[in-house]
Design a protein around this motif. Sequence first.
Motif, PDB file in Angstrom:
ATOM      1  N   ILE A  29       8.977   6.683   0.513  1.00 29.35           N
ATOM      2  CA  ILE A  29       9.582   5.653   1.581  1.00 29.35           C
ATOM      3  C   ILE A  29      11.011   6.226   1.788  1.00 29.35           C
ATOM      4  O   ILE A  29      11.338   6.122   3.243  1.00 29.35           O
ATOM      5  CB  ILE A  29       9.545   4.078   1.117  1.00 29.35           C
ATOM      6  CG1 ILE A  29       8.169   3.687   1.235  1.00 29.35           C
ATOM      7  CG2 ILE A  29      10.477   3.312   1.866  1.00 29.35           C
ATOM      8  CD1 ILE A  29       7.895   2.254   0.409  1.00 29.35           C
ATOM      9  N   GLN A  30      11.811   6.755   1.081  1.00 33.70           N
ATOM     10  CA  GLN A  30      13.121   6.927   1.152  1.00 33.70           C
ATOM     11  C   GLN A  30      13.142   8.416   2.056  1.00 33.70           C
ATOM     12  O   GLN A  30      13.827   8.489   3.012  1.00 33.70           O
ATOM     13  CB  GLN A  30      13.721   7.289  -0.353  1.00 33.70           C
ATOM     14  CG  GLN A  30      14.208   6.178  -0.928  1.00 33.70           C
ATOM     15  CD  GLN A  30      14.823   6.453  -2.448  1.00 33.70           C
ATOM     16  OE1 GLN A  30      14.331   7.503  -2.839  1.00 33.70           O
ATOM     17  NE2 GLN A  30      15.636   5.557  -2.782  1.00 33.70           N
ATOM     18  N   LYS A  31      12.069   9.032   2.007  1.00 33.41           N
ATOM     19  CA  LYS A  31      11.940  10.310   2.708  1.00 33.41           C
ATOM     20  C   LYS A  31      11.839   9.974   3.940  1.00 33.41           C
ATOM     21  O   LYS A  31      12.259  10.557   4.974  1.00 33.41           O
ATOM     22  CB  LYS A  31      10.940  11.192   2.077  1.00 33.41           C
ATOM     23  CG  LYS A  31      10.496  12.480   2.996  1.00 33.41           C
ATOM     24  CD  LYS A  31       9.715  13.320   1.853  1.00 33.41           C
ATOM     25  CE  LYS A  31       8.737  13.890   2.767  1.00 33.41           C
ATOM     26  NZ  LYS A  31       7.495  14.431   2.234  1.00 33.41           N
ATOM     27  N   LYS A  32      10.821   9.122   4.308  1.00 35.87           N
ATOM     28  CA  LYS A  32      10.485   8.426   5.703  1.00 35.87           C
ATOM     29  C   LYS A  32      11.800   8.030   6.402  1.00 35.87           C
ATOM     30  O   LYS A  32      12.281   8.125   7.572  1.00 35.87           O
ATOM     31  CB  LYS A  32       9.406   7.575   5.465  1.00 35.87           C
ATOM     32  CG  LYS A  32       8.072   8.407   5.294  1.00 35.87           C
ATOM     33  CD  LYS A  32       6.959   7.246   5.286  1.00 35.87           C
ATOM     34  CE  LYS A  32       5.725   7.979   5.087  1.00 35.87           C
ATOM     35  NZ  LYS A  32       4.264   7.136   4.858  1.00 35.87           N
ATOM     36  N   VAL A  33      12.498   7.218   5.609  1.00 37.60           N
ATOM     37  CA  VAL A  33      13.622   6.576   6.214  1.00 37.60           C
ATOM     38  C   VAL A  33      14.628   7.506   6.559  1.00 37.60           C
ATOM     39  O   VAL A  33      15.301   7.580   7.577  1.00 37.60           O
ATOM     40  CB  VAL A  33      14.386   5.548   4.875  1.00 37.60           C
ATOM     41  CG1 VAL A  33      15.489   5.110   5.342  1.00 37.60           C
ATOM     42  CG2 VAL A  33      13.421   4.372   4.936  1.00 37.60           C
ATOM     43  N   LYS A  34      14.998   8.469   5.667  1.00 38.23           N
ATOM     44  CA  LYS A  34      15.879   9.703   6.144  1.00 38.23           C
ATOM     45  C   LYS A  34      15.304  10.422   7.277  1.00 38.23           C
ATOM     46  O   LYS A  34      16.086  10.755   8.283  1.00 38.23           O
ATOM     47  CB  LYS A  34      15.970  10.760   4.935  1.00 38.23           C
ATOM     48  CG  LYS A  34      16.885  10.242   3.894  1.00 38.23           C
ATOM     49  CD  LYS A  34      16.900  11.003   2.658  1.00 38.23           C
ATOM     50  CE  LYS A  34      17.562  10.496   1.464  1.00 38.23           C
ATOM     51  NZ  LYS A  34      17.734  11.216   0.299  1.00 38.23           N
ATOM     52  N   MET A  35      14.083  10.529   7.635  1.00 35.99           N
ATOM     53  CA  MET A  35      13.539  11.309   8.749  1.00 35.99           C
ATOM     54  C   MET A  35      13.916  10.379   9.922  1.00 35.99           C
ATOM     55  O   MET A  35      14.139  10.697  10.930  1.00 35.99           O
ATOM     56  CB  MET A  35      11.902  11.728   8.720  1.00 35.99           C
ATOM     57  CG  MET A  35      11.529  12.270   9.774  1.00 35.99           C
ATOM     58  SD  MET A  35       9.667  12.467   9.670  1.00 35.99           S
ATOM     59  CE  MET A  35       9.105  10.486   9.928  1.00 35.99           C
ATOM     60  N   TYR A  57       0.940  -1.302   0.120  1.00 38.35           N
ATOM     61  CA  TYR A  57       0.076   0.096   0.135  1.00 38.35           C
ATOM     62  C   TYR A  57       1.010   1.242  -0.072  1.00 38.35           C
ATOM     63  O   TYR A  57       0.637   2.268  -0.763  1.00 38.35           O
ATOM     64  CB  TYR A  57      -0.965   0.013   1.185  1.00 38.35           C
ATOM     65  CG  TYR A  57      -1.580   1.302   1.436  1.00 38.35           C
ATOM     66  CD1 TYR A  57      -2.766   1.270   0.650  1.00 38.35           C
ATOM     67  CD2 TYR A  57      -1.564   2.124   2.231  1.00 38.35           C
ATOM     68  CE1 TYR A  57      -3.659   2.658   0.517  1.00 38.35           C
ATOM     69  CE2 TYR A  57      -2.293   3.450   2.327  1.00 38.35           C
ATOM     70  CZ  TYR A  57      -3.450   3.535   1.376  1.00 38.35           C
ATOM     71  OH  TYR A  57      -3.887   4.634   1.366  1.00 38.35           O
ATOM     72  N   SER A  58       1.745   1.296   0.764  1.00 38.74           N
ATOM     73  CA  SER A  58       2.911   2.448   1.054  1.00 38.74           C
ATOM     74  C   SER A  58       3.511   2.527  -0.363  1.00 38.74           C
ATOM     75  O   SER A  58       3.659   3.857  -0.901  1.00 38.74           O
ATOM     76  CB  SER A  58       3.684   2.361   1.967  1.00 38.74           C
ATOM     77  OG  SER A  58       3.373   2.208   3.236  1.00 38.74           O
ATOM     78  N   LEU A  59       4.001   1.699  -1.139  1.00 36.40           N
ATOM     79  CA  LEU A  59       4.696   1.633  -2.546  1.00 36.40           C
ATOM     80  C   LEU A  59       3.511   2.378  -3.549  1.00 36.40           C
ATOM     81  O   LEU A  59       3.725   3.067  -4.371  1.00 36.40           O
ATOM     82  CB  LEU A  59       5.234   0.321  -2.880  1.00 36.40           C
ATOM     83  CG  LEU A  59       6.435  -0.303  -2.306  1.00 36.40           C
ATOM     84  CD1 LEU A  59       6.503  -1.448  -2.548  1.00 36.40           C
ATOM     85  CD2 LEU A  59       7.632   1.089  -2.526  1.00 36.40           C
ATOM     86  N   GLN A  60       2.163   1.697  -3.311  1.00 34.62           N
ATOM     87  CA  GLN A  60       1.377   2.504  -4.459  1.00 34.62           C
ATOM     88  C   GLN A  60       0.845   3.701  -4.073  1.00 34.62           C
ATOM     89  O   GLN A  60       0.700   4.417  -5.139  1.00 34.62           O
ATOM     90  CB  GLN A  60       0.087   1.427  -4.392  1.00 34.62           C
ATOM     91  CG  GLN A  60       0.107   0.017  -4.761  1.00 34.62           C
ATOM     92  CD  GLN A  60       0.832  -0.291  -6.148  1.00 34.62           C
ATOM     93  OE1 GLN A  60       0.215   0.364  -7.089  1.00 34.62           O
ATOM     94  NE2 GLN A  60       1.660  -0.784  -5.999  1.00 34.62           N
TER      95      GLN A  60
END
Length: 120
Positions: A53-59, A43-46
């Motif tokens: 997702i990359q932005k969330k990982v960096k955060m 769902y997140s990918l869609q």
Amino acid sequence: RSGVTICRKKNIEKVSKTVEYLNSVDTTIMGSRNGHAPIFLWYSLQKGGIEEIQKKVKMCHANARLLYNMLKDRGVKAFLNERSTTVVLQRPPQDFVKHWQLACEGDIAHVVVMPNVTVQ
């Protein structure tokens, strides 16, 4: 492959074990988990794509580093791997553990920094 196993309660009790860091009893076969995680990832990918997702990982990395630094500044022994969002620290008093629902085992606790939790 995937599958479902249904057991009678009396059989589940035979394999149940207390897991300290979960503060609960694990009744799954070898610590297995449900199938919701792959659905949420799909769902997140869609919804937002890999960039979101990359932005969330960096955060999360930034917030983990912030938490680590805040703990160290207050004299708390803590550890953070360079590419991790899990901060490991000395186990705080039980009322603090309970309030923040920290995962503990022995004399350590850990915090997994997640994107739904902000610095504020």
